[in-house]
Structure formats: structure tokens, C-alpha cells
Design a protein around this motif. Structure first.
Motif, PDB file in Angstrom:
ATOM      1  N   GLY A  24       0.791  -1.224   0.000  1.00  9.96           N
ATOM      2  CA  GLY A  24       0.000   0.000   0.000  1.00  9.96           C
ATOM      3  C   GLY A  24       0.822   1.272   0.000  1.00  9.96           C
ATOM      4  O   GLY A  24       0.265   2.370   0.065  1.00  9.96           O
ATOM      5  N   TYR A  25       2.151   1.152  -0.107  1.00  6.84           N
ATOM      6  CA  TYR A  25       3.015   2.330   0.031  1.00  6.84           C
ATOM      7  C   TYR A  25       2.763   3.378  -1.051  1.00  6.84           C
ATOM      8  O   TYR A  25       2.697   4.570  -0.756  1.00  6.84           O
ATOM      9  N   ILE A  26       2.602   2.971  -2.278  1.00  5.37           N
ATOM     10  CA  ILE A  26       2.397   3.943  -3.373  1.00  5.37           C
ATOM     11  C   ILE A  26       1.094   4.702  -3.167  1.00  5.37           C
ATOM     12  O   ILE A  26       1.059   5.934  -3.271  1.00  5.37           O
ATOM     13  N   LEU A  27       0.011   3.997  -2.846  1.00  3.50           N
ATOM     14  CA  LEU A  27      -1.269   4.654  -2.587  1.00  3.50           C
ATOM     15  C   LEU A  27      -1.160   5.560  -1.355  1.00  3.50           C
ATOM     16  O   LEU A  27      -1.665   6.690  -1.364  1.00  3.50           O
ATOM     17  N   SER A  28      -0.476   5.090  -0.329  1.00  2.00           N
ATOM     18  CA  SER A  28      -0.291   5.893   0.875  1.00  2.00           C
ATOM     19  C   SER A  28       0.443   7.189   0.558  1.00  2.00           C
ATOM     20  O   SER A  28       0.056   8.266   1.028  1.00  2.00           O
ATOM     21  N   SER A  29       1.471   7.104  -0.259  1.00  2.00           N
ATOM     22  CA  SER A  29       2.230   8.301  -0.641  1.00  2.00           C
ATOM     23  C   SER A  29       1.363   9.286  -1.408  1.00  2.00           C
ATOM     24  O   SER A  29       1.459  10.504  -1.208  1.00  2.00           O
ATOM     25  N   GLN A  30       0.504   8.767  -2.286  1.00  2.00           N
ATOM     26  CA  GLN A  30      -0.390   9.639  -3.047  1.00  2.00           C
ATOM     27  C   GLN A  30      -1.399  10.329  -2.124  1.00  2.00           C
ATOM     28  O   GLN A  30      -1.631  11.531  -2.234  1.00  2.00           O
ATOM     29  N   LEU A  31      -1.978   9.573  -1.208  1.00  2.00           N
ATOM     30  CA  LEU A  31      -2.914  10.148  -0.239  1.00  2.00           C
ATOM     31  C   LEU A  31      -2.220  11.208   0.616  1.00  2.00           C
ATOM     32  O   LEU A  31      -2.790  12.257   0.916  1.00  2.00           O
ATOM     33  N   GLU A  32      -0.981  10.935   0.964  1.00  2.00           N
ATOM     34  CA  GLU A  32      -0.217  11.879   1.770  1.00  2.00           C
ATOM     35  C   GLU A  32       0.018  13.186   1.008  1.00  2.00           C
ATOM     36  O   GLU A  32      -0.102  14.279   1.572  1.00  2.00           O
ATOM     37  N   LYS A  33       0.326  13.086  -0.271  1.00  2.00           N
ATOM     38  CA  LYS A  33       0.527  14.297  -1.085  1.00  2.00           C
ATOM     39  C   LYS A  33      -0.761  15.123  -1.145  1.00  2.00           C
ATOM     40  O   LYS A  33      -0.723  16.356  -1.050  1.00  2.00           O
ATOM     41  N   GLU A  34      -1.896  14.448  -1.301  1.00  6.20           N
ATOM     42  CA  GLU A  34      -3.186  15.144  -1.319  1.00  6.20           C
ATOM     43  C   GLU A  34      -3.438  15.824   0.034  1.00  6.20           C
ATOM     44  O   GLU A  34      -3.936  16.957   0.086  1.00  6.20           O
ATOM     45  N   ALA A  35      -3.083  15.129   1.107  1.00  7.30           N
ATOM     46  CA  ALA A  35      -3.278  15.684   2.449  1.00  7.30           C
ATOM     47  C   ALA A  35      -2.397  16.907   2.671  1.00  7.30           C
ATOM     48  O   ALA A  35      -2.827  17.878   3.299  1.00  7.30           O
ATOM     49  N   VAL A  36      -1.182  16.873   2.159  1.00 12.70           N
ATOM     50  CA  VAL A  36      -0.283  18.025   2.296  1.00 12.70           C
ATOM     51  C   VAL A  36      -0.894  19.242   1.612  1.00 12.70           C
ATOM     52  O   VAL A  36      -0.877  20.356   2.149  1.00 12.70           O
ATOM     53  N   LEU A  37      -1.464  19.045   0.428  1.00  7.86           N
ATOM     54  CA  LEU A  37      -2.115  20.156  -0.277  1.00  7.86           C
ATOM     55  C   LEU A  37      -3.288  20.706   0.536  1.00  7.86           C
ATOM     56  O   LEU A  37      -3.484  21.918   0.602  1.00  7.86           O
ATOM     57  N   LEU A  38      -4.054  19.813   1.152  1.00  2.36           N
ATOM     58  CA  LEU A  38      -5.159  20.260   2.007  1.00  2.36           C
ATOM     59  C   LEU A  38      -4.632  21.055   3.202  1.00  2.36           C
ATOM     60  O   LEU A  38      -5.176  22.101   3.551  1.00  2.36           O
ATOM     61  N   ILE A  47      -5.966  15.890   8.079  1.00  5.12           N
ATOM     62  CA  ILE A  47      -5.748  14.867   9.102  1.00  5.12           C
ATOM     63  C   ILE A  47      -6.475  13.582   8.738  1.00  5.12           C
ATOM     64  O   ILE A  47      -5.934  12.481   8.887  1.00  5.12           O
ATOM     65  N   GLU A  48      -7.676  13.726   8.245  1.00  2.00           N
ATOM     66  CA  GLU A  48      -8.442  12.549   7.814  1.00  2.00           C
ATOM     67  C   GLU A  48      -7.699  11.818   6.690  1.00  2.00           C
ATOM     68  O   GLU A  48      -7.600  10.595   6.687  1.00  2.00           O
ATOM     69  N   LYS A  49      -7.165  12.568   5.739  1.00  2.00           N
ATOM     70  CA  LYS A  49      -6.455  11.971   4.609  1.00  2.00           C
ATOM     71  C   LYS A  49      -5.129  11.357   5.075  1.00  2.00           C
ATOM     72  O   LYS A  49      -4.749  10.282   4.604  1.00  2.00           O
ATOM     73  N   PHE A  50      -4.407  12.009   6.000  1.00  2.00           N
ATOM     74  CA  PHE A  50      -3.183  11.419   6.552  1.00  2.00           C
ATOM     75  C   PHE A  50      -3.502  10.112   7.265  1.00  2.00           C
ATOM     76  O   PHE A  50      -2.774   9.130   7.141  1.00  2.00           O
ATOM     77  N   SER A  51      -4.599  10.095   8.009  1.00  2.00           N
ATOM     78  CA  SER A  51      -4.999   8.871   8.715  1.00  2.00           C
ATOM     79  C   SER A  51      -5.306   7.754   7.736  1.00  2.00           C
ATOM     80  O   SER A  51      -4.958   6.595   7.973  1.00  2.00           O
ATOM     81  N   LYS A  52      -5.940   8.086   6.624  1.00  2.00           N
ATOM     82  CA  LYS A  52      -6.215   7.094   5.585  1.00  2.00           C
ATOM     83  C   LYS A  52      -4.899   6.576   4.998  1.00  2.00           C
ATOM     84  O   LYS A  52      -4.742   5.368   4.767  1.00  2.00           O
ATOM     85  N   ASN A  83       4.435  11.553  10.569  1.00  2.00           N
ATOM     86  CA  ASN A  83       5.016  12.859  10.868  1.00  2.00           C
ATOM     87  C   ASN A  83       4.116  13.984  10.381  1.00  2.00           C
ATOM     88  O   ASN A  83       3.848  14.941  11.116  1.00  2.00           O
ATOM     89  N   ASN A  84       3.643  13.876   9.165  1.00  2.00           N
ATOM     90  CA  ASN A  84       2.802  14.936   8.610  1.00  2.00           C
ATOM     91  C   ASN A  84       1.478  15.057   9.357  1.00  2.00           C
ATOM     92  O   ASN A  84       0.972  16.157   9.557  1.00  2.00           O
TER      93      ASN A  84
END
Length: 96
Positions: free
Chosen positions: A39-53, A63-68, A81-82
Motif C-alpha cells: 500500500g506504500y504507493i497509494l499511501s504516498s499519493q494520499l499523503e501528497k493530497e493531504a499536504v495540499l489540504l 488529518i483525515e487523509k493522513f490517517s487514511k 510525521n505529517n
């Protein structure tokens, strides 16, 4: 409330010279390490979206997106960390 893993990540950031073996986190990955998880690639993508939010100050959504991202890949250290940083920006560092 923060998780023990969040606290361990923050402790490593704030106290980089302290040993991590007693953190109780188990296996700790550095960002330079390749995370071997399906799930690392999907997690990284979700994290990038969360950073933009978070940059748009939509902290609850971030926070919801980072948790996902953490759910998808619990070995992704930057997601923890994020999320901790987003809680800090939200003035609720003790949140989970």
C-alpha cells in the motif's frame, strides 16, 4: 490523543541523537529506506493530497487523509510525521 507511534516519530525528530531502540515502536523506517509494503504507493499519493489540504489550511480534511494514508500503509513514516504536524497546526497535538 496521539498514538505511541506518532510520539515516537516526533521524539525522533525533536531528539535525533537519542537511540530509537527503546521507543516501543518496533521497526522504524527512515525516509531514505525503501518501504516494502503493497500500500506504500497509494499511501504516498494520499499523503501528497493531504499536504495540499494542509497547505490550504483545511486541517481536519488533511488529518483525515493522513490517517487514511496510515491505514493503507502503516510503515509510511512521513504520513505519521505529517499527521502530527497537522495536529500541531490545528493546536491539538494530543489528538489521535
Amino acid at each position: 490523543m496521539t498514538t505511541s507511534h506518532d510520539r515516537a516519530v516526533l521524539n525522533q525528530i525533536l531528539n535525533p541523537l537519542m537511540p530509537t531502540t527503546d521507543s516501543g515502536v518496533g521497526e522504524v523506517h527512515l525516509e531514505a529506506d525503501k518501504v516494502d509494503h503493497p500500500g506504500y504507493i497509494l499511501s504516498s499519493q494520499l499523503e501528497k493530497e493531504a499536504v495540499l489540504l494542509a497547505e490550504g489550511m483545511k486541517l481536519a480534511d488533511a488529518i483525515e487523509k493522513f490517517s487514511k494514508a496510515i491505514q493503507v500503509c502503516p510503515l509510511n513514516p512521513s504520513a505519521f510525521n505529517n499527521r502530527a504536524q497537522a495536529y500541531r497546526l490545528q493546536n491539538s497535538p494530543e489528538s489521535e
